[in-house]
Design an enzyme around this catalytic site. Structure first.
Site, short mmCIF file in Angstrom:
data_model
loop_
_atom_site.label_atom_id
_atom_site.label_comp_id
_atom_site.label_asym_id
_atom_site.label_seq_id
_atom_site.Cartn_x
_atom_site.Cartn_y
_atom_site.Cartn_z
CG ASP A 21 -1.63 -1.32 1.45
OD1 ASP A 21 -2.01 -1.97 0.45
OD2 ASP A 21 -1.78 -1.72 2.62
CG ASN A 167 -15.50 -7.99 0.22
OD1 ASN A 167 -16.17 -8.70 -0.51
ND2 ASN A 167 -14.78 -8.46 1.22
CD GLU A 204 -8.74 -3.19 -1.40
OE1 GLU A 204 -9.48 -3.31 -0.40
OE2 GLU A 204 -7.77 -3.96 -1.61
CG HIS A 268 -3.15 0.16 -1.84
ND1 HIS A 268 -4.21 -0.12 -1.03
CD2 HIS A 268 -2.77 1.42 -1.52
CE1 HIS A 268 -4.45 0.91 -0.22
NE2 HIS A 268 -3.58 1.87 -0.51
NE ARG A 302 0.06 -7.14 0.58
CZ ARG A 302 -1.04 -6.57 1.08
NH1 ARG A 302 -2.03 -6.23 0.27
NH2 ARG A 302 -1.14 -6.34 2.36
#
Length: 328
Positions: A21, A167, A204, A268, A302
């Protein structure tokens, strides 16, 4: 038009390991400021450097730690650092428990901390808590970002509406100040295409870039494994941004896994600018394998990556494909 330029080879890939992120902001002092989710999800750190590659070995400074209990005590996710009206702000999501709610969702809400010291890395005590950014919907919410346009400050984020299948959806609102919404949330995107609903129906991680008379909001969709990919919304920069009809969604991903070089689940993202103050840079996280034990959210690998991108003749961004790793 090719999306990968000669500048791409100058950047380390991955740039920062085990940081998901990612958010990179180039400030007027010439420094790149970087923050991201740490694998333990227990604090917020900042690092800075004069170059993007310099972030790889820059020493992180912790500026906030999770509470021992309460609404900011668990799963500190996706911090973003912004500079608004001569103060620093970090938006992040946090929960009071790791348990799921009645909808089978984590229980995150969005929060804001503020620093009025010109040096945001000086000490933890410089950061004060502005509390929860309340949207009028008491439900799972996260991944807030903000941007200024035509003298107004806007907030974009992801949130669960129990009345909508899936979601999380994307919402926008105008802000009264950096931690308070002025208007009601406006839904601008929900998971609907197949590539947005693989395993989980997710929109998101919004990120905003303004170019060519348009505002572009990229976002991430589907599960956080190799299915993770980026979509995009577009609006005219003079349109009513609080009118959902001003936003047009692309029907295909704009950035996705590159199997040929073992880059899986890019997403992200955020945007920054190159050292030349001209080249647009895509910032994102990615994995180099697909076999994950347990929940992908708890897999630490990640890694933060950056790469230049170009613009097509129609004014739309061309992100290309995730670059292969050139550094371990």
């Amino acid at each position: 038009m090719k999306a990968v330029t000669k500048m791409s080879s100058q950047y380390l890939t991955p740039l920062v390991v085990q940081r998901a992120d990612p958010y990179i902001y180039k400030h007027s002092d010439g420094y790149y400021y970087f923050t991201a989710s740490v694998p333990a999800y227990n604090l917020i750190e900042i690092r800075r450097a004069k170059t993007l590659n310099g972030l790889a070995n820059a020493a992180p400074r912790t500026v906030w730690r999770k509470h021992d209990s309460g609404e900011m005590s668990q799963l500190i996710w996706a911090p973003e650092i912004h500079f608004i009206n001569n103060k620093w702000y970090i938006y992040f999501a946090a929960a009071e428990t790791t348990a799921f709610d009645e909808n089978g969702m984590f229980q995150h809400r969005m929060f804001c901390i503020e620093c009025d010291n010109p040096d945001p890395m000086r000490q933890e005590e410089d950061w004060i808590e502005r509390g929860q950014v309340k949207t009028g919907m008491d439900s799972f919410s996260l991944d807030a970002t903000c941007f200024e346009q035509n003298g107004n400050l806007y907030y974009v984020w992801a949130q669960k509406d129990p009345a909508i299948k899936g979601n999380s959806n994307l919402y926008i609102a105008e802000m009264e100040n950096p931690w308070t919404l002025k208007t009601k949330p406006v839904l601008i995107s929900k998971p609907e295409f197949e590539w947005e609903t693989n395993i989980f129906s997710v929109n998101e991680g919004p990120a905003v870039i303004h170019r060519n008379g348009k505002l572009f909001i990229t976002y991430s969709a589907s599960a956080t494994d190799q299915n993770y990919c980026m979509g995009m919304l577009i609006a005219d920069d003079q349109s009513d941004l609080l009118n959902s009809n001003s936003w047009t969604k692309q029907d295909k991903p704009v950035f996705e896994s590159n199997l040929s070089v073992r880059q899986y689940g890019p997403g992200h993202n955020s945007f920054t600018i190159g050292e030349d103050n001209k080249t647009d840079i895509l910032v994102y996280h990615c994995r180099d394998y697909t076999t994950i034990k347990g929940d992908p959210l708890y897999d630490p690998n990640r890694h933060t990556c950056v790469q230049p991108f170009t613009w097509n003749s129609d004014g739309l961004p061309n992100f290309g494909k995730p670059n292969p790793y050139n550094y371990k």
